[in-house]
Design a protein around this motif. Structure first.
Motif, PDB file in Angstrom:
ATOM      1  N   TYR A   1       0.726  -2.848   7.301  1.00  0.00           N
ATOM      2  CA  TYR A   1       0.477  -3.229   8.694  1.00  0.00           C
ATOM      3  C   TYR A   1       1.674  -2.858   9.559  1.00  0.00           C
ATOM      4  O   TYR A   1       2.822  -3.167   9.230  1.00  0.00           O
TER       5      TYR A   1
ATOM      6  N   ARG B   1      -2.931  -9.147  11.160  1.00  0.00           N
ATOM      7  CA  ARG B   1      -2.410  -9.267   9.792  1.00  0.00           C
ATOM      8  C   ARG B   1      -2.563 -10.696   9.268  1.00  0.00           C
ATOM      9  O   ARG B   1      -3.004 -10.914   8.130  1.00  0.00           O
TER      10      ARG B   1
ATOM     11  N   ASN C   1       2.973  -6.377   1.953  1.00  0.00           N
ATOM     12  CA  ASN C   1       3.059  -5.473   3.107  1.00  0.00           C
ATOM     13  C   ASN C   1       4.416  -4.769   3.124  1.00  0.00           C
ATOM     14  O   ASN C   1       5.421  -5.313   2.679  1.00  0.00           O
TER      15      ASN C   1
ATOM     16  N   CYS D   1      -5.450  -3.048   2.182  1.00  0.00           N
ATOM     17  CA  CYS D   1      -5.266  -3.036   3.625  1.00  0.00           C
ATOM     18  C   CYS D   1      -6.588  -3.124   4.388  1.00  0.00           C
ATOM     19  O   CYS D   1      -7.195  -4.179   4.454  1.00  0.00           O
ATOM     20  N   TYR D   2      -7.079  -2.003   4.940  1.00  0.00           N
ATOM     21  CA  TYR D   2      -8.239  -2.018   5.822  1.00  0.00           C
ATOM     22  C   TYR D   2      -9.492  -2.559   5.130  1.00  0.00           C
ATOM     23  O   TYR D   2     -10.383  -3.089   5.798  1.00  0.00           O
TER      24      TYR D   2
ATOM     25  N   GLU E   1       0.837  -1.198   0.000  1.00  0.00           N
ATOM     26  CA  GLU E   1       0.000   0.000   0.000  1.00  0.00           C
ATOM     27  C   GLU E   1       0.876   1.253   0.000  1.00  0.00           C
ATOM     28  O   GLU E   1       1.869   1.331   0.730  1.00  0.00           O
TER      29      GLU E   1
ATOM     30  N   SER F   1      -0.884  -3.695   1.297  1.00  0.00           N
ATOM     31  CA  SER F   1      -1.228  -3.289   2.657  1.00  0.00           C
ATOM     32  C   SER F   1      -0.061  -2.604   3.350  1.00  0.00           C
ATOM     33  O   SER F   1       1.074  -2.608   2.864  1.00  0.00           O
TER      34      SER F   1
END
Length: 284
Positions: free
Chosen positions: A187, A195, A214, A161-162, A50, A185
């Motif tokens: 995290y 995660r 990530n 992600c979210y 992300e 993502s």
């Protein structure tokens, strides 16, 4: 209520990247992304974290929107010379790259987005994050619609992600016929339990593959914890990275395993059209 499309005919090799970008340096991070694409020969899809192009660093994103954003036209295309190394890597590898960016739209909206750079080197803003987390709402606008990427007969829902923390988001992709779910993502350290749980759950909930990329490294409070992974349709990791250090996790999505899982676990076919039936309230 079955998935909208049949299982693909051929396997698909994918890569999930965990890497540390430089806050605010889109050109350098695009060059880094290109190097990671080159480290996944044979992968048809490479997924990076992300906001990888500007880095997930809110102070920098707030202070320098002109320097950290990429602009998109009304057609969604992104024509930014800072991305040239990444375009070249996608062309050289015959690879489709999904990479996180901060995007400025013609109507003035600013979104956390996934750019898709296809195997011809064309870059477009493909999906805008729908579920913003915490202070992201101070900097960005929420996305307005879902998106599905088509590669070699595979339908791949896009999330960021979210988004993946909401079962409804992954289910919407599956209801659209997705065979997999791609989730760049960011995290933070201390979130490893969540995660590892969310994306395995989205895989099993929807009997689909999940590719989770990530960020890693950085300095507190913006220190990220890696753990990039590819999950099979039962939520088991086919490949997973460590909590520290950069890595490229390569796995092959097998249509036979997808078909077998969906035959054995028929949640998509059995799900009711409406969960909003009257409920009984009991008193203890």
């Amino acid at each position: 209520m079955t998935p909208a499309t049949p299982v693909p005919e051929h396997p698909l090799t994918v890569a999930a990247v965990q890497a540390e970008p430089v806050p605010g340096d889109v050109a350098e991070n695009a060059a880094t992304a290109a190097r990671f694409v080159a480290r996944a020969p044979g992968a048809r899809i490479v997924v990076l974290p992300e906001l990888f192009l500007p880095a997930y660093h809110p102070p920098t994103l707030a202070a320098d929107p002109a320097g950290t954003d990429v602009a998109t036209g009304a057609d969604g295309l992104v024509d930014d010379p800072r991305l040239d190394p990444l375009r070249q890597a996608a062309r050289a590898g015959g690879t489709t790259v999904v990479v996180g960016a901060a995007v400025r739209h013609p109507d003035g909206r600013r979104t956390i987005s996934s750019l898709v750079v296809d195997a011809t080197g064309v870059a477009r803003s493909a999906y805008d994050k729908q579920q913003l987390w915490g202070d992201e709402r101070d900097l960005f606008d929420a996305g307005r619609r879902g998106a599905t990427l088509l590669v070699d007969g595979w339908r791949l829902g896009l999330g960021i992600c979210y988004d993946g923390c909401f079962p409804e988001h992954g289910r919407a992709a599956a209801a659209d016929g997705a065979h997999g779910y791609l989730c760049p993502s960011g995290y933070l350290a201390g979130s490893a339990h969540r995660r590892d749980l969310y994306y395995a759950a989205r895989a099993l909930d929807n009997t689909m593959y999940v590719v989770f990329a990530n960020a890693v490294g950085g300095a507190d409070p913006w220190r990220f914890n890696g753990g990039a992974a590819v999950y099979d349709p039962e939520g088991r990791p086919l490949a997973r990275g460590a909590d520290a250090g950069e890595d490229v996790l390569v796995a092959t999505l097998d249509p036979r395993a997808l078909a077998a899982t969906r035959a054995a676990h028929t949640m998509l076919a059995d799900r009711p059209a409406d969960q909003g039936l009257p409920r009984t309230v009991l008193r203890g």
